[in-house]
Design a protein around this motif. Sequence first.
Motif, PDB file in Angstrom:
ATOM      1  N   LEU A   8       4.222   0.649   2.246  1.00 43.22           N
ATOM      2  CA  LEU A   8       4.533  -0.545   3.023  1.00 43.22           C
ATOM      3  C   LEU A   8       4.330  -1.759   2.136  1.00 43.22           C
ATOM      4  CD1 LEU A   8       5.009  -2.062   5.744  1.00 43.22           C
ATOM      5  CD2 LEU A   8       2.510  -1.915   6.082  1.00 43.22           C
ATOM      6  N   LEU A   9       5.336  -2.630   2.072  1.00 41.60           N
ATOM      7  CA  LEU A   9       5.257  -3.885   1.319  1.00 41.60           C
ATOM      8  C   LEU A   9       4.944  -5.037   2.273  1.00 41.60           C
ATOM      9  CD1 LEU A   9       8.357  -3.503  -1.011  1.00 41.60           C
ATOM     10  CD2 LEU A   9       5.954  -3.258  -1.653  1.00 41.60           C
ATOM     11  N   PHE A  10       4.119  -5.989   1.796  1.00 43.24           N
ATOM     12  CA  PHE A  10       3.750  -7.142   2.617  1.00 43.24           C
ATOM     13  C   PHE A  10       4.604  -8.346   2.254  1.00 43.24           C
ATOM     14  CE2 PHE A  10      -0.285  -4.750   1.973  1.00 43.24           C
ATOM     15  CZ  PHE A  10      -0.333  -4.183   3.220  1.00 43.24           C
ATOM     16  N   VAL A  59       0.862  -1.183   0.000  1.00 39.17           N
ATOM     17  CA  VAL A  59       0.000   0.000   0.000  1.00 39.17           C
ATOM     18  C   VAL A  59       0.895   1.229   0.000  1.00 39.17           C
ATOM     19  CG1 VAL A  59      -1.927  -1.122   1.170  1.00 39.17           C
ATOM     20  CG2 VAL A  59      -0.168   0.002   2.527  1.00 39.17           C
ATOM     21  N   LYS A  60       0.365   2.311  -0.512  1.00 40.65           N
ATOM     22  CA  LYS A  60       1.126   3.561  -0.531  1.00 40.65           C
ATOM     23  C   LYS A  60       0.175   4.737  -0.451  1.00 40.65           C
ATOM     24  CE  LYS A  60       2.803   5.072  -4.474  1.00 40.65           C
ATOM     25  NZ  LYS A  60       3.499   5.196  -5.767  1.00 40.65           N
ATOM     26  N   LYS A 109      10.504  -3.177   5.199  1.00 43.27           N
ATOM     27  CA  LYS A 109       9.261  -3.282   4.435  1.00 43.27           C
ATOM     28  C   LYS A 109       8.703  -1.921   4.044  1.00 43.27           C
ATOM     29  CE  LYS A 109       7.814  -7.682   6.356  1.00 43.27           C
ATOM     30  NZ  LYS A 109       6.734  -8.446   6.984  1.00 43.27           N
ATOM     31  N   PHE A 110       9.306  -0.853   4.511  1.00 41.93           N
ATOM     32  CA  PHE A 110       8.829   0.498   4.217  1.00 41.93           C
ATOM     33  C   PHE A 110       9.607   1.103   3.058  1.00 41.93           C
ATOM     34  CE2 PHE A 110       7.743  -0.198   8.638  1.00 41.93           C
ATOM     35  CZ  PHE A 110       6.441   0.274   8.696  1.00 41.93           C
ATOM     36  N   PHE A 111       8.982   2.059   2.368  1.00 40.34           N
ATOM     37  CA  PHE A 111       9.705   2.800   1.340  1.00 40.34           C
ATOM     38  C   PHE A 111       9.183   4.232   1.269  1.00 40.34           C
ATOM     39  CE2 PHE A 111       6.154   0.754  -0.781  1.00 40.34           C
ATOM     40  CZ  PHE A 111       5.651   1.734  -1.632  1.00 40.34           C
ATOM     41  N   SER A 130      12.608   6.009  -5.550  1.00 43.60           N
ATOM     42  CA  SER A 130      12.126   5.485  -4.275  1.00 43.60           C
ATOM     43  C   SER A 130      13.298   4.902  -3.507  1.00 43.60           C
ATOM     44  CB  SER A 130      11.042   4.426  -4.487  1.00 43.60           C
ATOM     45  OG  SER A 130      11.561   3.316  -5.183  1.00 43.60           O
ATOM     46  N   TYR A 131      13.126   4.871  -2.193  1.00 51.51           N
ATOM     47  CA  TYR A 131      14.149   4.248  -1.347  1.00 51.51           C
ATOM     48  C   TYR A 131      13.458   3.294  -0.394  1.00 51.51           C
ATOM     49  CZ  TYR A 131      18.148   3.381   1.581  1.00 51.51           C
ATOM     50  OH  TYR A 131      19.157   2.755   2.263  1.00 51.51           O
TER      51      TYR A 131
END
Length: 195
Positions: free
Chosen positions: A193-195, A28-29, A160-162, A155-156
Amino acid sequence: MKKSILFIAAMVFSTTFVAAQEFVYFGVKGGVNFSTFSGDGFSDFKDESARTGYHLGLLAEVPVSDRFSVQPEVLYSAQGFDLVRREDNNDVEHQLDYITVPVMAKFYVFDGLALEAGPQFGFVVEEAIDFGSTEIERYDNNRNDFDLSLGLGASYKFNKFFLYGRYNAGMTDIYDVEGVEAKNSVIQAGVGLLF
């Protein structure tokens, strides 16, 4: 219109899921938009400035190699622009909200830092013109429901966060009016956040 949006979103996500089922990351972003327009033909207005809005949605990152990924997204994006009338200086905000479907190619420069580029397909889902305390819903036959943009950004990723920043340059006109060229121009920044 809504069926078309859902169909495109389903196709993008199902294609990437089938192509790289074991390696796909979902997430999600969300963040802030600073949107305006580029072009000319609005002779009754001057001093265009950015509308501050937001974007929020879902994404999938599909690694193709160690340094290259494809990232389709489906976002709700509050866009538009502010205009100032010449004769009385009343601020006018044209609110154009879209469902956008960016498909970004990501190249990782080094661990965590990626450069992004790709097309974005947008569909108008809500429109209003705000004259200070007065808001008018507008359904204008001269306004195009579809928008094609080119997204460029970076992006960085850490854990799990970017964090990300992106510029979306409109390739198609917002209005279908002779002598008027107005294209979306949107700066986005946010967190995901990536799952």
